[in-house]
Design a protein around this motif. Structure first.
Motif, PDB file in Angstrom:
ATOM      1  N   LEU A   1     -10.368   4.833  -4.093  1.00  0.00           N
ATOM      2  CA  LEU A   1      -9.290   4.823  -3.103  1.00  0.00           C
ATOM      3  C   LEU A   1      -8.466   3.544  -3.210  1.00  0.00           C
ATOM      4  O   LEU A   1      -7.231   3.580  -3.114  1.00  0.00           O
ATOM      5  CB  LEU A   1      -9.870   4.968  -1.696  1.00  0.00           C
ATOM      6  CG  LEU A   1      -8.855   4.990  -0.543  1.00  0.00           C
ATOM      7  CD1 LEU A   1      -7.919   6.177  -0.675  1.00  0.00           C
ATOM      8  CD2 LEU A   1      -9.571   5.022   0.800  1.00  0.00           C
TER       9      LEU A   1
ATOM     10  N   THR B   1       0.842  -1.196   0.000  1.00  0.00           N
ATOM     11  CA  THR B   1       0.000   0.000   0.000  1.00  0.00           C
ATOM     12  C   THR B   1       0.872   1.239   0.000  1.00  0.00           C
ATOM     13  O   THR B   1       2.043   1.195   0.383  1.00  0.00           O
ATOM     14  CB  THR B   1      -0.919   0.018   1.225  1.00  0.00           C
ATOM     15  OG1 THR B   1      -0.122   0.059   2.417  1.00  0.00           O
ATOM     16  CG2 THR B   1      -1.804  -1.228   1.261  1.00  0.00           C
ATOM     17  N   VAL B   2       0.292   2.355  -0.426  1.00  0.00           N
ATOM     18  CA  VAL B   2       1.052   3.605  -0.497  1.00  0.00           C
ATOM     19  C   VAL B   2       1.351   4.141   0.893  1.00  0.00           C
ATOM     20  O   VAL B   2       2.474   4.534   1.195  1.00  0.00           O
ATOM     21  CB  VAL B   2       0.272   4.651  -1.325  1.00  0.00           C
ATOM     22  CG1 VAL B   2       0.987   6.004  -1.296  1.00  0.00           C
ATOM     23  CG2 VAL B   2       0.113   4.171  -2.759  1.00  0.00           C
ATOM     24  N   ARG B   3       0.346   4.140   1.776  1.00  0.00           N
ATOM     25  CA  ARG B   3       0.523   4.734   3.104  1.00  0.00           C
ATOM     26  C   ARG B   3       0.249   3.775   4.245  1.00  0.00           C
ATOM     27  O   ARG B   3       0.337   4.179   5.397  1.00  0.00           O
ATOM     28  CB  ARG B   3      -0.388   5.952   3.246  1.00  0.00           C
ATOM     29  CG  ARG B   3      -0.064   7.087   2.285  1.00  0.00           C
ATOM     30  CD  ARG B   3      -0.942   8.288   2.563  1.00  0.00           C
ATOM     31  NE  ARG B   3      -0.597   9.419   1.719  1.00  0.00           N
ATOM     32  CZ  ARG B   3      -1.194  10.586   1.767  1.00  0.00           C
ATOM     33  NH1 ARG B   3      -2.175  10.787   2.641  1.00  0.00           N
ATOM     34  NH2 ARG B   3      -0.831  11.570   0.963  1.00  0.00           N
TER      35      ARG B   3
ATOM     36  N   THR C   1      -4.379   3.464  -3.934  1.00  0.00           N
ATOM     37  CA  THR C   1      -3.471   3.073  -2.852  1.00  0.00           C
ATOM     38  C   THR C   1      -2.822   1.708  -3.030  1.00  0.00           C
ATOM     39  O   THR C   1      -2.096   1.264  -2.143  1.00  0.00           O
ATOM     40  CB  THR C   1      -4.214   3.081  -1.507  1.00  0.00           C
ATOM     41  OG1 THR C   1      -5.339   2.178  -1.576  1.00  0.00           O
ATOM     42  CG2 THR C   1      -4.696   4.475  -1.167  1.00  0.00           C
ATOM     43  N   ARG C   2      -3.053   1.021  -4.142  1.00  0.00           N
ATOM     44  CA  ARG C   2      -2.446  -0.288  -4.366  1.00  0.00           C
ATOM     45  C   ARG C   2      -1.555  -0.236  -5.592  1.00  0.00           C
ATOM     46  O   ARG C   2      -1.893   0.365  -6.603  1.00  0.00           O
ATOM     47  CB  ARG C   2      -3.513  -1.378  -4.554  1.00  0.00           C
ATOM     48  CG  ARG C   2      -4.394  -1.603  -3.343  1.00  0.00           C
ATOM     49  CD  ARG C   2      -3.587  -2.104  -2.138  1.00  0.00           C
ATOM     50  NE  ARG C   2      -4.448  -2.470  -1.021  1.00  0.00           N
ATOM     51  CZ  ARG C   2      -4.902  -1.643  -0.106  1.00  0.00           C
ATOM     52  NH1 ARG C   2      -4.606  -0.353  -0.200  1.00  0.00           N
ATOM     53  NH2 ARG C   2      -5.649  -2.059   0.890  1.00  0.00           N
TER      54      ARG C   2
ATOM     55  N   ARG D   1      -4.024   3.959   7.538  1.00  0.00           N
ATOM     56  CA  ARG D   1      -4.323   5.262   6.945  1.00  0.00           C
ATOM     57  C   ARG D   1      -5.368   5.137   5.843  1.00  0.00           C
ATOM     58  O   ARG D   1      -6.204   6.035   5.657  1.00  0.00           O
ATOM     59  CB  ARG D   1      -3.051   5.887   6.402  1.00  0.00           C
ATOM     60  CG  ARG D   1      -2.062   6.294   7.486  1.00  0.00           C
ATOM     61  CD  ARG D   1      -0.872   7.015   6.902  1.00  0.00           C
ATOM     62  NE  ARG D   1       0.069   7.428   7.935  1.00  0.00           N
ATOM     63  CZ  ARG D   1       1.185   8.100   7.697  1.00  0.00           C
ATOM     64  NH1 ARG D   1       1.497   8.437   6.447  1.00  0.00           N
ATOM     65  NH2 ARG D   1       1.984   8.424   8.685  1.00  0.00           N
ATOM     66  N   ASP D   2      -5.319   4.027   5.118  1.00  0.00           N
ATOM     67  CA  ASP D   2      -6.339   3.807   4.082  1.00  0.00           C
ATOM     68  C   ASP D   2      -7.729   3.704   4.693  1.00  0.00           C
ATOM     69  O   ASP D   2      -8.701   4.235   4.144  1.00  0.00           O
ATOM     70  CB  ASP D   2      -6.031   2.531   3.295  1.00  0.00           C
ATOM     71  CG  ASP D   2      -4.788   2.671   2.431  1.00  0.00           C
ATOM     72  OD1 ASP D   2      -4.316   3.808   2.250  1.00  0.00           O
ATOM     73  OD2 ASP D   2      -4.291   1.633   1.945  1.00  0.00           O
TER      74      ASP D   2
END
Length: 221
Positions: free
Chosen positions: A142, A93-95, A146-147, A99-100
């Motif tokens: 989202l 994940t990005v964050r 984020t992936r 957080r997601d």
């Protein structure tokens, strides 16, 4: 629609939002595919219930399409693609998942704040279904953002489309021709994406979007 019928419709639409959060929570590829099957199953139940309470028999076809193709055929096809390509099973994940989930909660609140005032003159069920549907669409976006894995982008896109179908069913349905064309468009997109993933795997030996960005930067140098 009042009483038990309203509560069941509300419960099923809310169940799709919960399933969207489960999609965001997953960090394993196979688990993500399984949850997408659950997401589509809840959609089929929600649309089928709308067909029953509205007396809109064409929505049964929409529910059947969601059940057969999205809850069964597409997840099985994605399983085979993942297995044949030997794709890495862990999702980055990005964050981070935490957080997601917080960002997803904010998007759900935004969907409710935006949609309920806009649909103030509609009946209560349509208002809430549209708010839930917008939340599902935003959570799908989202997931795509984020992936890094290309397969997760596919699932994010299809979960987004599930939200659009939920919105159409809650707003007293859509023409049957549109529903069938959307279903076939999704199937064609899956075939194209499958071929695309095989080509990516052959060229880059990975379907991780970050790895492709790194390769592109190296080519520029």
């Amino acid at each position: 629609m009042h009483g038990l019928a309203f509560d069941i419709a509300h419960f099923l639409a809310g169940g799709m939002v919960v399933a969207s959060f489960l999609l965001l929570y997953q960090d394993r590829l196979y688990a993500l595919i399984h949850v997408f099957a659950l997401h589509s199953l809840v959609l089929a139940l929600a649309v089928g219930w709308q067909a029953a309470v509205q007396g809109a028999h064409h929505l049964y076809i929409t529910a059947g399409i969601a059940l057969v193709f999205k809850a069964i055929v597409i997840p099985v096809a994605l399983h085979r693609i993942v297995r044949q390509l030997g794709i890495h099973r862990t999702l980055e994940t990005v964050r981070g998942v935490g957080r997601d989930m917080l960002a997803g909660t904010g998007l759900v609140a935004l969907a409710i704040l935006v949609m309920l005032p806009v649909t103030a003159t509609a009946d209560a069920l349509a208002r809430e279904d549209l708010a839930f549907a917008l939340a599902v669409v935003l959570l799908g976006l989202l997931l795509m953002v984020t992936r890094h894995n290309a397969v997760s982008l596919v699932i994010g896109f299809m979960s987004l489309e599930n939200g659009l179908v939920l919105a159409a069913a809650g707003a007293r349905g859509m023409p049957l021709a549109v529903e069938i064309s959307v279903a076939f468009s999704v199937l064609i997109a899956l075939i194209v994406i499958g071929i695309f993933l095989f080509r990516i795997r052959e060229r880059f030996d990975s379907v991780d979007m970050q790895a492709m960005d790194t390769f592109r930067e190296e080519r520029r140098r």
